[in-house]
Design a protein around this motif. Structure first.
Motif, PDB file in Angstrom:
ATOM      1  N   LEU A 106      -4.751  -1.388  -1.547  1.00  0.00           N
ATOM      2  CA  LEU A 106      -4.124  -0.555  -2.603  1.00  0.00           C
ATOM      3  C   LEU A 106      -4.844   0.727  -3.139  1.00  0.00           C
ATOM      4  O   LEU A 106      -4.509   1.890  -3.535  1.00  0.00           O
ATOM      5  CB  LEU A 106      -3.683  -1.553  -4.030  1.00  0.00           C
ATOM      6  N   ARG A 107      -6.056   0.202  -3.299  1.00  0.00           N
ATOM      7  CA  ARG A 107      -7.209   1.204  -3.705  1.00  0.00           C
ATOM      8  C   ARG A 107      -7.397   2.571  -2.645  1.00  0.00           C
ATOM      9  O   ARG A 107      -7.577   3.594  -2.821  1.00  0.00           O
ATOM     10  CB  ARG A 107      -8.534   0.744  -3.905  1.00  0.00           C
ATOM     11  N   ASP A 108      -7.354   2.130  -1.288  1.00  0.00           N
ATOM     12  CA  ASP A 108      -7.501   2.988  -0.265  1.00  0.00           C
ATOM     13  C   ASP A 108      -6.117   3.828  -0.188  1.00  0.00           C
ATOM     14  O   ASP A 108      -6.204   5.082   0.246  1.00  0.00           O
ATOM     15  CB  ASP A 108      -7.568   2.198   1.247  1.00  0.00           C
ATOM     16  N   ALA A 109      -5.059   3.324  -0.648  1.00  0.00           N
ATOM     17  CA  ALA A 109      -3.730   4.136  -0.654  1.00  0.00           C
ATOM     18  C   ALA A 109      -3.482   4.912  -1.751  1.00  0.00           C
ATOM     19  O   ALA A 109      -2.600   5.952  -1.582  1.00  0.00           O
ATOM     20  CB  ALA A 109      -2.651   3.100  -0.610  1.00  0.00           C
ATOM     21  N   THR A 153      -5.037   7.523  -5.436  1.00  0.00           N
ATOM     22  CA  THR A 153      -6.071   7.688  -6.466  1.00  0.00           C
ATOM     23  C   THR A 153      -5.734   7.778  -7.672  1.00  0.00           C
ATOM     24  O   THR A 153      -6.418   7.877  -8.905  1.00  0.00           O
ATOM     25  CB  THR A 153      -6.878   9.213  -6.094  1.00  0.00           C
ATOM     26  N   ASN A 154      -4.355   7.171  -7.909  1.00  0.00           N
ATOM     27  CA  ASN A 154      -3.791   7.065  -9.153  1.00  0.00           C
ATOM     28  C   ASN A 154      -4.144   5.669  -9.789  1.00  0.00           C
ATOM     29  O   ASN A 154      -4.751   4.874  -9.037  1.00  0.00           O
ATOM     30  CB  ASN A 154      -2.188   7.074  -9.223  1.00  0.00           C
ATOM     31  N   PRO A 155      -3.854   5.565 -11.222  1.00  0.00           N
ATOM     32  CA  PRO A 155      -4.461   4.417 -11.743  1.00  0.00           C
ATOM     33  C   PRO A 155      -4.029   3.151 -11.000  1.00  0.00           C
ATOM     34  O   PRO A 155      -2.935   2.825 -10.783  1.00  0.00           O
ATOM     35  CB  PRO A 155      -3.700   4.434 -13.266  1.00  0.00           C
ATOM     36  N   LEU A 156      -4.987   2.152 -11.003  1.00  0.00           N
ATOM     37  CA  LEU A 156      -4.803   0.710 -10.147  1.00  0.00           C
ATOM     38  C   LEU A 156      -5.088  -0.319 -11.449  1.00  0.00           C
ATOM     39  O   LEU A 156      -6.541  -0.356 -11.739  1.00  0.00           O
ATOM     40  CB  LEU A 156      -5.689   0.461  -9.177  1.00  0.00           C
ATOM     41  N   VAL A 157      -4.173  -0.797 -11.874  1.00  0.00           N
ATOM     42  CA  VAL A 157      -4.545  -1.772 -13.211  1.00  0.00           C
ATOM     43  C   VAL A 157      -4.269  -3.242 -12.438  1.00  0.00           C
ATOM     44  O   VAL A 157      -3.510  -3.565 -11.931  1.00  0.00           O
ATOM     45  CB  VAL A 157      -3.437  -1.622 -14.025  1.00  0.00           C
ATOM     46  N   CYS A 158      -5.153  -3.957 -12.511  1.00  0.00           N
ATOM     47  CA  CYS A 158      -5.622  -5.503 -11.893  1.00  0.00           C
ATOM     48  C   CYS A 158      -5.044  -6.288 -13.114  1.00  0.00           C
ATOM     49  O   CYS A 158      -5.976  -6.312 -14.220  1.00  0.00           O
ATOM     50  CB  CYS A 158      -6.791  -5.666 -11.321  1.00  0.00           C
ATOM     51  N   VAL A 159      -4.296  -7.146 -13.096  1.00  0.00           N
ATOM     52  CA  VAL A 159      -4.056  -8.154 -14.166  1.00  0.00           C
ATOM     53  C   VAL A 159      -4.426  -9.754 -13.421  1.00  0.00           C
ATOM     54  O   VAL A 159      -4.001 -10.033 -12.430  1.00  0.00           O
ATOM     55  CB  VAL A 159      -2.449  -8.356 -14.366  1.00  0.00           C
ATOM     56  N   ASP A 169     -14.879  -3.461  -8.630  1.00  0.00           N
ATOM     57  CA  ASP A 169     -15.114  -2.069  -8.584  1.00  0.00           C
ATOM     58  C   ASP A 169     -13.863  -1.231  -8.096  1.00  0.00           C
ATOM     59  O   ASP A 169     -13.473  -0.059  -8.524  1.00  0.00           O
ATOM     60  CB  ASP A 169     -16.198  -1.732  -7.328  1.00  0.00           C
ATOM     61  N   ALA A 170     -12.971  -1.806  -7.475  1.00  0.00           N
ATOM     62  CA  ALA A 170     -11.771  -1.194  -6.767  1.00  0.00           C
ATOM     63  C   ALA A 170     -10.824  -0.844  -8.122  1.00  0.00           C
ATOM     64  O   ALA A 170      -9.898   0.144  -8.064  1.00  0.00           O
ATOM     65  CB  ALA A 170     -10.901  -1.875  -5.769  1.00  0.00           C
ATOM     66  N   ALA A 220       0.868  -1.191   0.069  1.00  0.00           N
ATOM     67  CA  ALA A 220       0.130  -0.134  -0.038  1.00  0.00           C
ATOM     68  C   ALA A 220       1.009   1.301   0.107  1.00  0.00           C
ATOM     69  O   ALA A 220       0.553   2.210  -0.450  1.00  0.00           O
ATOM     70  CB  ALA A 220      -0.921  -0.032   1.075  1.00  0.00           C
ATOM     71  N   ALA A 221       1.936   1.427   0.768  1.00  0.00           N
ATOM     72  CA  ALA A 221       2.800   2.327   0.737  1.00  0.00           C
ATOM     73  C   ALA A 221       3.653   2.753  -0.547  1.00  0.00           C
ATOM     74  O   ALA A 221       3.874   3.662  -0.999  1.00  0.00           O
ATOM     75  CB  ALA A 221       4.097   2.251   1.792  1.00  0.00           C
ATOM     76  N   ALA A 222       3.951   1.598  -1.241  1.00  0.00           N
ATOM     77  CA  ALA A 222       4.476   1.560  -2.639  1.00  0.00           C
ATOM     78  C   ALA A 222       3.501   2.311  -3.447  1.00  0.00           C
ATOM     79  O   ALA A 222       3.875   3.153  -4.376  1.00  0.00           O
ATOM     80  CB  ALA A 222       5.030   0.217  -3.122  1.00  0.00           C
ATOM     81  N   ALA A 223       2.206   1.705  -3.432  1.00  0.00           N
ATOM     82  CA  ALA A 223       1.061   2.362  -4.215  1.00  0.00           C
ATOM     83  C   ALA A 223       0.796   3.856  -3.927  1.00  0.00           C
ATOM     84  O   ALA A 223       0.718   4.571  -4.935  1.00  0.00           O
ATOM     85  CB  ALA A 223      -0.328   1.442  -4.183  1.00  0.00           C
ATOM     86  N   ALA A 224       0.962   3.974  -2.937  1.00  0.00           N
ATOM     87  CA  ALA A 224       0.676   5.702  -2.326  1.00  0.00           C
ATOM     88  C   ALA A 224       2.033   6.355  -3.234  1.00  0.00           C
ATOM     89  O   ALA A 224       1.707   7.821  -3.528  1.00  0.00           O
ATOM     90  CB  ALA A 224       0.866   5.727  -0.734  1.00  0.00           C
TER      91      ALA A 224
END
Length: 311
Positions: free
Chosen positions: A179-182, A184-190, A204-205, A122-126
């Motif tokens: 990750l979504r909570d961390a 607002t930038n693009p979150l791509v799920c593979v 939805d996330a 989550a920190a990396a995503a932020a």
């Protein structure tokens, strides 16, 4: 008596994993990709947006695992193919550079019973300009048969082993939500999987959902081609994505193979809950519309009929 095998005509450099065959593997993986969701045109990402250190977060224990790309045939290799096996991390690194990507497992294993680095993910995503998270199933690690064991709830897929649920295994959905909570930038799920999966709240996330299926040895490179717009996804889903195991009919009712006691039950006429994604669904980076559909007239069965449409 034993006879020595004649291997003098076997030349791996010419017969296995040549550049031509690796490019074919890349093309096959790329053309099999299905873009399930692309909210607000999240994809394709621009390579020029990722130039600073750790500007792309890559999450998932599958990120640098060649076995998950090969599916249930991974038992045939001890150390992987001799060359040309591009993990997701390899593919993204080749497209960008290693210092740009911050890879964190998040889950300890694909089954994700434990997620000891979820906070770090989550920190990396932020801190990142975009995050790619790998979700889905796996193919077992046992040396015996079947390759999977257990009660069928851990996302393991193999011959002679049935999953008992279709939900993403373990804490994968919780990882996506963290990750979504961390950010607002693009979150791509593979997604990497073989059979149907229920995405739950992850659907939805995620801003975009890319289904890689079981892509083979050039899967990482093919994914990079899609994520950064070097190729446009054109695949269509060969399965229906239901929202939960409870949306499916009881498998005990199925006895469709033709024999004297068969009840003829199949999915063909099943009417259950509305699916998350229908059979045949698939998006593209291209925009298009159909209009002015017209038929040449009324025809009898098997007669020729002309259909025109404006695209």
């Amino acid at each position: 008596s034993e006879t020595d095998m004649d291997n003098t005509k076997f030349n791996p450099d010419l017969q296995c994993e040549t550049e031509e065959k690796l490019e074919l593997a890349r093309k096959a993986a790329r053309e099999g990709v299905v873009l399930l969701k692309n909210e607000d045109s999240t994809l394709p990402l621009s390579k020029t947006d990722f130039t600073s250190t750790s500007s792309l977060a890559l999450v998932g224990p599958q990120s640098d695992d060649w076995r998950v790309l090969l599916g249930a045939v991974n038992y045939a290799f001890e150390d992987g193919p001799s060359k040309g096996c591009k993990t997701v991390l390899d593919g993204l690194t080749d497209a960008l550079s290693s210092d740009v990507i911050n890879q964190i497992d998040g889950c300890d294993t694909v089954a994700c019973d434990e997620a000891s680095t979820m906070t770090e993910a989550a920190a990396a995503a932020a801190d990142a300009d975009a995050t790619v998270v790998i979700l889905g199933n796996w193919w077992g690690t046992t040396t015996g048969w079947p390759l999977c064991s257990g009660d069928g709830t851990d996302g393991c897929e193999s011959e002679s082993h049935d999953r008992t649920v279709i939900e993403l295994p373990g804490q994968q959905v919780e990882l996506v939500q963290a990750l979504r909570d961390a950010t607002t930038n693009p979150l791509v799920c593979v997604l990497i999987h073989g059979g149907a999966v229920a995405l739950g709240d992850a659907n939805d996330a995620c801003d975009a959902i890319v289904d890689l299926w079981v892509p083979g040895q050039m899967g990482g490179t093919a994914l990079a081609d899609i994520l950064f717009g070097d190729a446009s996804p054109a695949g269509r889903s060969p399965i229906t994505f239901y929202g939960a195991t409870t949306d499916l009919p009881a498998m005990a009712e199925f006895n469709e193979y033709p024999h004297e006691s068969s009840n003829g039950t199949t999915y063909r006429y099943y009417e259950g809950a509305a699916p998350t994604y229908k059979f045949g669904h698939g998006l593209s980076y291209t925009t298009f519309a159909y209009s002015d559909l017209a038929l040449s007239g009324t025809k009898a069965p098997c007669d020729d009929l002309t259909v025109t449409v404006t695209v």
